[in-house]
Design a protein around this motif. Structure first.
Motif, PDB file in Angstrom:
ATOM      1  N   LEU A 106       0.752  -1.139  -0.300  1.00 23.70           N
ATOM      2  CA  LEU A 106       0.562  -0.296   0.067  1.00 23.70           C
ATOM      3  C   LEU A 106       0.748   1.264  -0.153  1.00 23.70           C
ATOM      4  O   LEU A 106       1.474   1.165   1.661  1.00 23.70           O
ATOM      5  N   PRO A 107       1.260   1.922  -1.203  1.00 28.05           N
ATOM      6  CA  PRO A 107       1.364   2.918  -1.506  1.00 28.05           C
ATOM      7  C   PRO A 107       1.889   4.391   0.101  1.00 28.05           C
ATOM      8  O   PRO A 107       2.386   5.214   0.733  1.00 28.05           O
ATOM      9  N   ASP A 108       0.182   4.417   0.570  1.00 30.98           N
ATOM     10  CA  ASP A 108      -0.242   5.105   1.402  1.00 30.98           C
ATOM     11  C   ASP A 108       1.071   4.757   2.749  1.00 30.98           C
ATOM     12  O   ASP A 108       2.028   4.974   3.716  1.00 30.98           O
ATOM     13  N   ALA A 109       1.012   3.328   3.175  1.00 33.26           N
ATOM     14  CA  ALA A 109       1.921   2.859   4.646  1.00 33.26           C
ATOM     15  C   ALA A 109       3.590   3.163   4.157  1.00 33.26           C
ATOM     16  O   ALA A 109       4.292   2.846   5.267  1.00 33.26           O
ATOM     17  N   LEU A 110       3.141   2.835   2.680  1.00 37.10           N
ATOM     18  CA  LEU A 110       5.066   3.000   2.965  1.00 37.10           C
ATOM     19  C   LEU A 110       5.176   4.480   2.795  1.00 37.10           C
ATOM     20  O   LEU A 110       6.197   4.770   3.721  1.00 37.10           O
ATOM     21  N   ASP A 111       4.446   5.502   2.600  1.00 35.86           N
ATOM     22  CA  ASP A 111       4.669   7.179   2.926  1.00 35.86           C
ATOM     23  C   ASP A 111       5.384   7.278   3.844  1.00 35.86           C
ATOM     24  O   ASP A 111       5.740   8.043   4.950  1.00 35.86           O
ATOM     25  N   ALA A 133       7.182   6.611  -6.356  1.00 33.09           N
ATOM     26  CA  ALA A 133       7.489   8.002  -6.666  1.00 33.09           C
ATOM     27  C   ALA A 133       7.060   8.756  -5.189  1.00 33.09           C
ATOM     28  O   ALA A 133       7.748   9.353  -4.388  1.00 33.09           O
ATOM     29  N   VAL A 134       6.837   7.473  -4.288  1.00 34.97           N
ATOM     30  CA  VAL A 134       6.773   7.662  -2.445  1.00 34.97           C
ATOM     31  C   VAL A 134       8.035   7.454  -2.244  1.00 34.97           C
ATOM     32  O   VAL A 134       9.037   8.290  -1.407  1.00 34.97           O
ATOM     33  N   ALA A 135       8.619   6.204  -2.559  1.00 34.46           N
ATOM     34  CA  ALA A 135      10.543   6.031  -2.438  1.00 34.46           C
ATOM     35  C   ALA A 135      11.496   7.582  -2.610  1.00 34.46           C
ATOM     36  O   ALA A 135      12.017   7.494  -1.563  1.00 34.46           O
ATOM     37  N   HIS A 136      10.944   8.170  -3.681  1.00 34.78           N
ATOM     38  CA  HIS A 136      12.107   8.902  -4.281  1.00 34.78           C
ATOM     39  C   HIS A 136      11.647  10.058  -3.395  1.00 34.78           C
ATOM     40  O   HIS A 136      12.838  11.031  -3.447  1.00 34.78           O
ATOM     41  N   ARG A 137      11.029  10.471  -3.400  1.00 32.12           N
ATOM     42  CA  ARG A 137      10.172  11.652  -2.236  1.00 32.12           C
ATOM     43  C   ARG A 137      10.875  11.416  -1.151  1.00 32.12           C
ATOM     44  O   ARG A 137      11.178  13.124  -0.274  1.00 32.12           O
TER      45      ARG A 137
END
Ligand SMILES: Cc1ncc(COP(=O)(O)O)c(C=O)c1O
Length: 466
Positions: free
Chosen positions: A210-215, A248-252
């Motif tokens: 889940l991208p939000d969870a990664l964020d 995108a999340v990881a690079h941010r």
């Protein structure tokens, strides 16, 4: 028997074995003790005729000692078959017996490797400047990529891990999905990253990150060297992580994103829309011996940061004949092995003989077969499909008749054991969300609709529903 006759004998045995595969029982039938008794004994003191040795080896092992992994009715683990061109090229790799570590001693093989790597990158839609390494499989592909990632994230904070090691280095965060494949933490152990501090990110019902969870996980400890591992193709459900969004999340957050694509990366060859944003990651691993249907053993690391990749792997010695930087490609600069088999030859042959459309066709057919398994089985009362069949994996649960002591786990395991005894096909079990499941993985180019139907019939017979 001279060498030519001996090699013909071996080739004939291999051909005969493969010709019989479509009709043969899939499951081994010989007892381990009978195999040991027939082949073992004290270490031989004196030579034996090579043809006697080969004939005995083939006679004994083929008589019930092999699993029909190349059969169209093998659905265990995640095991591809071998397309004919790849198998033939693999035989040539043995006959040529080249040490494929360097360019200069074996330019033909090194150039084939160059081309095979570039073709794979192009077919997968990955960045043209990416570097690559042909390794033994998904385990080493993940480990090689993690080594490149380790180099890069530490270099960014001014630490040269290749020279100074990890003692005293800034701590690296290794962030993975809840559904990470076991080879990623194993790679972390081999690279000194350890597993105790590994952080896990929540996944959806089918196992995709889940991208939000990664964020949220990444935001909790900003500015630390960080490697994130996602995957395309969950080993149980086939779920594909949303790589583009995760990148995108990881690079941010300044993190490196690795994609474990051991199973599913080849799905991008036909339809890139299946894996949107795949090209945005920093490194990728995949297997050729799974969905590309190349014989064991063969995996591939691809890296968008060639400087870090090379720095993590390169080696020099005065007796080697090494190319000047920026000229020819020495595989030893990109691979964890020193001496190595020419395992890119079968990949070249597979890609050349199939073309992009042929690779896509294998993927599409396997996915359609998986769907057919799910549709036919779920139409029967008491049989439930537990996953969303988005790729080539199907998880099946068999419900016990209602009553006291209802045990669906035992019923499911019982059906799996009965299918394995029957021998029409082979598949294994797993656990998904705490529940025992039958696990079907359709990964072979050899599988036909008839194979699927014969296997469904065998499963239904085993379940008493046939
Ligand atoms: C997602 C995933 N990663 C890595 C691997 C390891 O691949 P290999 O067995 O080729 O080392 C597997 C094997 O099934 C896998 O499913």
């Amino acid at each position: 028997m001279n060498q030519s006759e001996l090699l013909r004998l071996a080739a004939e045995r291999g051909i005969r074995y493969r010709e019989a595969l479509p009709q043969a029982r899939v499951t081994p039938s010989a007892s381990p003790d009978s195999l040991r008794a027939a082949l073992g004994g004290p270490a031989p003191e004196l030579p034996s005729d090579p043809d006697v040795v080969l004939t005995r080896l083939a006679d004994v092992v083929e008589a019930g000692g092999l699993m029909g992994m190349g059969s169209g009715r093998f659905f265990g683990f995640v095991i591809g078959g071998a397309v004919p061109a790849a198998l033939g090229a693999d035989w040539l790799a043995s006959a040529w017996d080249q040490n494929a570590g360097l360019f200069a001693p074996t330019p033909g093989v090194a150039i084939v490797e160059e081309i095979a790597g570039r073709w794979a990158i192009e077919m997968l839609g990955l960045p043209a400047h990416a570097s690559f390494a042909f390794v033994t499989g998904g385990q080493m592909a993940n480990t090689t990529a993690l080594a490149a990632a380790r180099n890069h994230v530490l270099a960014q904070v001014g630490w040269d891990v290749e020279a100074d090691g990890l003692t005293g280095a800034p701590a690296i965060r290794l962030v993975v999905g809840e559904e990470v494949h076991v080879t990623v933490p194993r790679g972390a152990r081999l690279l000194g990253l350890g597993t105790r501090t590994m952080e896990r990110v929540a996944v959806d019902a089918n196992g995709a990150m889940l991208p939000d969870a990664l964020d949220q996980v990444l935001a909790a400890k900003p500015k630390q060297p960080t490697i994130v591992c996602c995957q395309t193709g969950n080993v149980n459900t086939g779920a594909i992580d949303p790589v583009g969004v995760l990148a995108a999340v990881a690079h941010r957050h300044g993190a490196w994103l690795h994609v474990d694509g051991a199973i599913g990366l080849w799905a991008a060859a036909g339809r890139p829309s299946r894996l949107p944003g795949l090209e945005l990651a920093d490194s990728w691993s995949t297997d050729a011996h799974k969905w590309l249907n190349v014989p064991y053993d063969c995996g591939l690391t691809i890296c968008a940061h060639p400087v870090a990749h090379r720095a993590a792997m390169t080696v020099t010695a005065s007796y080697l004949v090494q190319a000047a930087p920026g000229t020819d490609r020495d595989p030893v600069d990109w691979n964890p092995e020193f001496s190595r088999r020419a395992r890119s030859l079968p990949v070249y042959a597979a890609l050349a003989s199939l073309g992009r459309s042929g690779v896509a066709d294998i993927v599409d057919r396997c996915c359609a077969h998986a769907r057919r398994f799910a549709d036919r089985l779920s139409a029967v009362p008491g049989i439930v499909i537990l996953n969303d069949v988005v790729l080539n994996q199907v998880l099946v649960r068999f419900l016990a008749p209602s009553g006291v002591d209802v045990d669906h786990d035992a019923r499911t395991r019982g059906v799996i054991a009965a299918v394995q005894r029957d021998g029409t096909c082979w598949l294994g079990g797993s656990t998904w969300r705490g529940q025992a499941v039958m696990r079907i993985s359709v990964s072979s180019a050899a599988t036909t609709t008839d194979d699927v139907d014969a296997s469904v019939d065998a499963i239904l017979r085993a379940a008493g529903a046939g």
